[in-house]
Design a protein around this motif. Structure first.
Motif, PDB file in Angstrom:
ATOM      1  N   ALA A  92      28.537  59.160  46.213  1.00 47.89           N
ATOM      2  CA  ALA A  92      29.958  59.152  46.571  1.00 47.89           C
ATOM      3  C   ALA A  92      30.179  58.509  47.926  1.00 47.89           C
ATOM      4  CB  ALA A  92      30.505  60.583  46.561  1.00 47.89           C
TER       5      ALA A  92
ATOM      6  N   ALA B 158      29.932  54.828  47.437  1.00 51.37           N
ATOM      7  CA  ALA B 158      31.119  54.331  46.744  1.00 51.37           C
ATOM      8  C   ALA B 158      32.327  54.282  47.673  1.00 51.37           C
ATOM      9  CB  ALA B 158      31.425  55.222  45.533  1.00 51.37           C
TER      10      ALA B 158
ATOM     11  N   ASN C 217      35.733  49.159  44.255  1.00 55.59           N
ATOM     12  CA  ASN C 217      35.201  50.440  43.821  1.00 55.59           C
ATOM     13  C   ASN C 217      36.294  51.492  43.845  1.00 55.59           C
ATOM     14  OD1 ASN C 217      33.847  53.245  44.669  1.00 55.59           O
ATOM     15  ND2 ASN C 217      32.404  52.069  43.439  1.00 55.59           N
TER      16      ASN C 217
ATOM     17  N   ARG D 116      36.647  55.733  43.041  1.00 53.39           N
ATOM     18  CA  ARG D 116      35.995  57.005  42.727  1.00 53.39           C
ATOM     19  C   ARG D 116      37.042  58.025  42.326  1.00 53.39           C
ATOM     20  NH1 ARG D 116      35.125  58.223  47.156  1.00 53.39           N
ATOM     21  NH2 ARG D 116      36.055  60.263  47.521  1.00 53.39           N
TER      22      ARG D 116
ATOM     23  N   ASN E   4      32.923  56.947  38.660  1.00 53.77           N
ATOM     24  CA  ASN E   4      32.776  55.920  39.683  1.00 53.77           C
ATOM     25  C   ASN E   4      32.889  54.562  38.993  1.00 53.77           C
ATOM     26  OD1 ASN E   4      32.322  54.812  42.217  1.00 53.77           O
ATOM     27  ND2 ASN E   4      30.111  54.728  41.919  1.00 53.77           N
TER      28      ASN E   4
ATOM     29  N   THR F 134      33.134  50.454  39.315  1.00 51.85           N
ATOM     30  CA  THR F 134      32.785  49.338  40.191  1.00 51.85           C
ATOM     31  C   THR F 134      33.002  48.027  39.452  1.00 51.85           C
ATOM     32  OG1 THR F 134      31.112  50.638  41.360  1.00 51.85           O
ATOM     33  CG2 THR F 134      30.982  48.256  41.587  1.00 51.85           C
TER      34      THR F 134
END
Length: 805
Positions: free
Chosen positions: A38, A41, A643, A645, A655, A657
């Motif tokens: 996390a 991210a 990105n 989250r 998550n 990306t």
């Protein structure tokens, strides 16, 4: 070992264990890793690459840096570090060449489409050593000697940082395209073991011989242990074993009857063992720490050369009535040992670290023959060895100063580096010419002769000054570095960079810098005579140092450093759990190095060049080549990384990306003359220009979704690859990969907080690069372009199991 049986058995084992997954929650065991992922991210992870200021994060940095966690590298089927890195980092390309001698075993990766040796590789911030291998055949990265990323297992890594910006002023030679920093695991407790079983189950869409195949069975077993030392020290140990069976993707060979697949065009057979350690121990209460790391790898590979058909002039029918397939065996021993101290002197953070690395590659040719001795020849040969080693000592100091409303980091340092390179001769029959009218030496890979023996070294000293300040919304960086090499002199490089945080959510950043790459010892001194395939014919080709007598007669001169100027401009945007970085760049490379095209010796049989002709004929070669400077090229592109989250109460953590790289390379000029030959033959051909411009995808986009909920996790990934051109002798014989999307998926679950299981499929839809058409004469060997950035093996299935303690 049958791949299908292995996979079915492993899936059955997991199926039997699946009900137990509900018995006890594994959420606690995953919390630490999820928090780390996390942070990456969200851009909150602390970086150490491209900056010497403390506390900088990926989104705070002046220069673009990707941070890839160990889990991101391991959540896929491959256990090769370079292949895993290329899957998740769109600016990195890792093709899988075949039938290219030693390059089949030690494959180079590229950053932003530039040469593999134009990317600097660090281990814990210290320069890693290149491989002893020089890539001299027709693969991406021809003429380069680069660091082998696969010498470090992913199980030993904490993360990888990729600096997508030139950094010669910060780190020295090679950092023209950027820097890859491998950060080793630093943990005090815990350990684990894992095993991954995988293999290919695919339909090979070859033009003449399409078929269903199961092969390439691979077993990778890893074991690691983190050991506490005192109250704060650590020792992290990792060992890994890999056994990988070969793959075969060749097409029908119609030159002899019966027509059949005679090649083994694909991945080599690999047997590999790697051990790595990382140490940190405080020296009492002094504030100083002893640090050290090191590793050893033994890798044995067997790859196939081009087949020698029954009708081949170098076949000996009494020994091989159906022809033969030479196998090139390499045994690579690679080790690194690093140690030093870190602490403070009068408020200055100080680091003094020394590192030694060595790579030796022994070559053998098996299932072969020296046709010039006929039936009296052995069928196995020891061909000699390449050896490279490097000793580096770094002294780095830095200090943070508070200046009014800002802060300034002052860093300075010095480095001493000594390199050496050797070529060792093989057994006489591996290179000797016998009494018969046939090619000398072992077919497939002729040995190094005593005339090829090399033992060279050089020294380098350098010093740098790096300033980075943050004053309110403005950050400014300036760096300069001076280096002196014992073989070609002194060079200086500088960097200016800046960042403007217009708001807490949006910032602009950019920079300009110069870079350089010193010609490697391998490029300066490598010499050999090998069988090279040219227009389907085996031709004895001599590669000579540019200052040797044969090369000097052709116009060879001492090599000089490559130089570059890099420009970058981009922005950072973040809002809550979403972040986006966009960075455009331009890299102007001048005085680039290239391995010349093969100069045909018979074309020099004229009164004007009679001395040159006689000299080359005495070397026993039909063609000759050498390194030279003079390539000028420009790379322009843009990197985009987004990105998001999402944490939910009931559905788990997501998550998302999306990352892409657009990269356009233009060769602006190449050397066209030598100091001797007039008119000169083609020194840098259309093939080489096309390889530089179109040998890596102009566009690469990756998108992934990573989901976790309690004991369960799922990763889905798709990657789009633009067309790549593997050039032939004319545009009519070029091999294009086409534009393709590769889709991967992996499912995972945890039992009792300790036991981890997973299974997945790489390349779910069994996508191949475009097959070589029947109109392109490849003798059935090169059925698919090996420039393909996603390989040419098809769908791969795998299962994995692990235990933490």
């Amino acid at each position: 070992m049958r791949t299908t049986t292995l996979l079915l058995g492993s899936v059955a084992m997991i199926a039997m264990l699946t009900p137990a997954a509900h018995a006890q929650s594994g959420a606690a065991a995953q919390t630490e890793q999820q928090d780390s992922d996390a942070a990456i991210a969200a851009g909150q992870d602390i970086i150490v690459t491209g900056t010497r200021a403390e506390g900088r994060t990926r989104l705070d940095a002046i220069s673009p840096v990707d941070v890839l966690s160990a889990d991101a590298l391991q959540r896929q089927g491959t256990t090769e570090t370079a292949a895993a890195l290329a899957t998740v980092a769109p600016s990195i390309d890792f093709p899988r060449p075949s039938a290219t001698d030693g390059t089949d075993a030690i494959r180079p990766a590229t950053l932003r489409g530039l040469s593999p040796d134009q990317t600097l590789v660090l281990i814990n911030g210290i320069r890693g050593h290149p491989s002893a291998l020089l890539n001299v055949n027709g693969s991406v990265g021809r003429g380069s000697a680069s660091v082998d990323l696969n010498t470090i297992p992913t199980a030993a890594l904490q993360s990888i940082e990729v600096l997508r910006d030139g950094a010669s002023a910060l780190y020295g030679s090679d950092a023209i395209a950027g820097v890859v920093n491998l950060r080793l695991r630093q943990e005090r407790t815990g350990g684990g073991a894992s095993v991954t079983f995988g293999g290919y189950d695919t339909h090979v869409p070859a033009t003449l011989a399409p078929r269903d195949v199961t092969d390439g069975g691979t077993v990778t077993a890893s074991l690691w242990q983190n050991i506490p030392i005192g109250d704060e020290g650590y020792l992290d140990l990792t060992t890994e074993w890999t056994n990988r069976e070969p793959t075969s993707r060749g097409d029908l060979d119609t030159r002899d009857s019966p027509a059949k697949v005679r090649s083994r065009f694909g991945d080599p057979d690999v047997r590999q063992h790697t051990t790595y350690a990382n140490l940190g121990v405080p020296l009492g209460d002094s504030g100083w720490q002893v640090v050290g790391w090191g590793g050893y790898q033994h890798r044995r590979t067997q790859s196939a050369a081009f087949p020698r058909n029954p009708s081949n002039s170098n076949n000996v029918p009494s020994v091989y009535p159906d022809g033969f397939l030479p196998l090139i065996q390499t045994v690579s021993e690679d080790y690194t040992i690093t140690g030093g101290v870190k602490g403070q002197i009068s408020g200055w953070d100080t680091s003094l670290i020394a590192s030694y690395g060595r790579n030796k590659i022994d070559y053998s040719t098996i299932h072969s023959i020296n046709a010039s001795y006929g039936a009296d020849s052995p069928t196995e040969f020891y061909d000699g060895a390449n050896v490279y080693d490097q000793f580096v000592t770094n002294l780095d100091i830095s200090h943070d100063y508070a200046l009014g409303g800002g802060d300034l980091t002052v860093a300075a340092g010095a480095e001493y580096r000594r390199e050496s390179y050797q070529i060792e001769a093989g057994e006489p029959l591996s290179y000797a010419k016998g009494p018969l009218a046939a090619s000398a030496g072992a077919q497939g890979f002729a040995g190094f002769s005593p005339e090829n023996v090399v033992d060279q070294h050089r020294d380098n000293v350098s010093g740098y000054l790096d300033l980075e300040g943050r004053f309110g919304p403005i950050s400014i960086g300036a760096a300069g570095r001076v280096e002196h090499y014992s073989d070609f002199g002194t060079t200086a490089n500088g960097k200016l960079s800046g960042r403007w945080d217009i708001s807490p959510s949006f910032a602009l950043r950019g920079g300009i810098q110069t870079g350089f790459r010193a010609p490697s010892l391998q490029q300066q001194y490598f010499t050999s005579i090998q069988s090279v395939i040219i227009d389907r014919q085996v031709v004895l080709t001599g590669t000579f140092p540019s200052v040797s007598e044969p090369a000097r007669l052709l116009g060879g001169q001492p090599l000089e450093p490559e130089k570059s100027t890099n420009y970058s401009l981009g922005f950072v945007y973040r809002s809550g759990a979403f972040n986006l970085t966009v960075d455009a760049y331009q890299i102007d490379l001048r005085n680039g190095l290239a391995l010349s095209e093969n100069i045909v010796v018979s074309a020099l049989d004229t009164p004007q060049y009679r001395d040159i002709y006689n000299s080359l004929i005495s070397q026993g070669v039909q063609r000759a080549r050498f390194f030279l400077n003079g390539v000028k090229q420009r790379a322009r592109g843009v990197d985009v990384v987004a990105n998001y989250r999402l944490d939910t109460d009931n559905a788990g953590r997501f998550n998302f990306t999306l990352a892409g790289n657009y990269n356009d390379i233009d060769v602006r000029s190449v050397p066209e003359t030598t100091s001797v030959l007039d008119p000169a033959p083609t020194l840098v051909s259309r093939q080489r220009i096309v390889s530089i411009e179109d040998g890596t995808p102009q566009t690469k986009i990756t998108g992934s979704i990573d989901w976790s909920l309690g004991d369960f996790g799922l990763t889905a990934r798709a990657a789009y690859y633009g067309d790549v051109n593997q050039p032939g002798s004319t545009s009519a014989t070029d091999l294009h990969t086409g534009k393709h999307i590769i889709t991967d998926a992996e499912a995972r679950f945890t039992v009792a907080d300790q036991f981890h299981f997973g299974f997945g499929v790489d390349n779910i839809f069994d996508v191949y690069p475009d097959a070589a058409p029947a109109t392109v004469p490849q003798s059935g060997v090169v059925a698919f372009p090996f420039y393909s950035p996603f390989g040419f093996n098809g769908r791969r299935l795998y299962v994995k199991a692990g235990l933490d303690w």
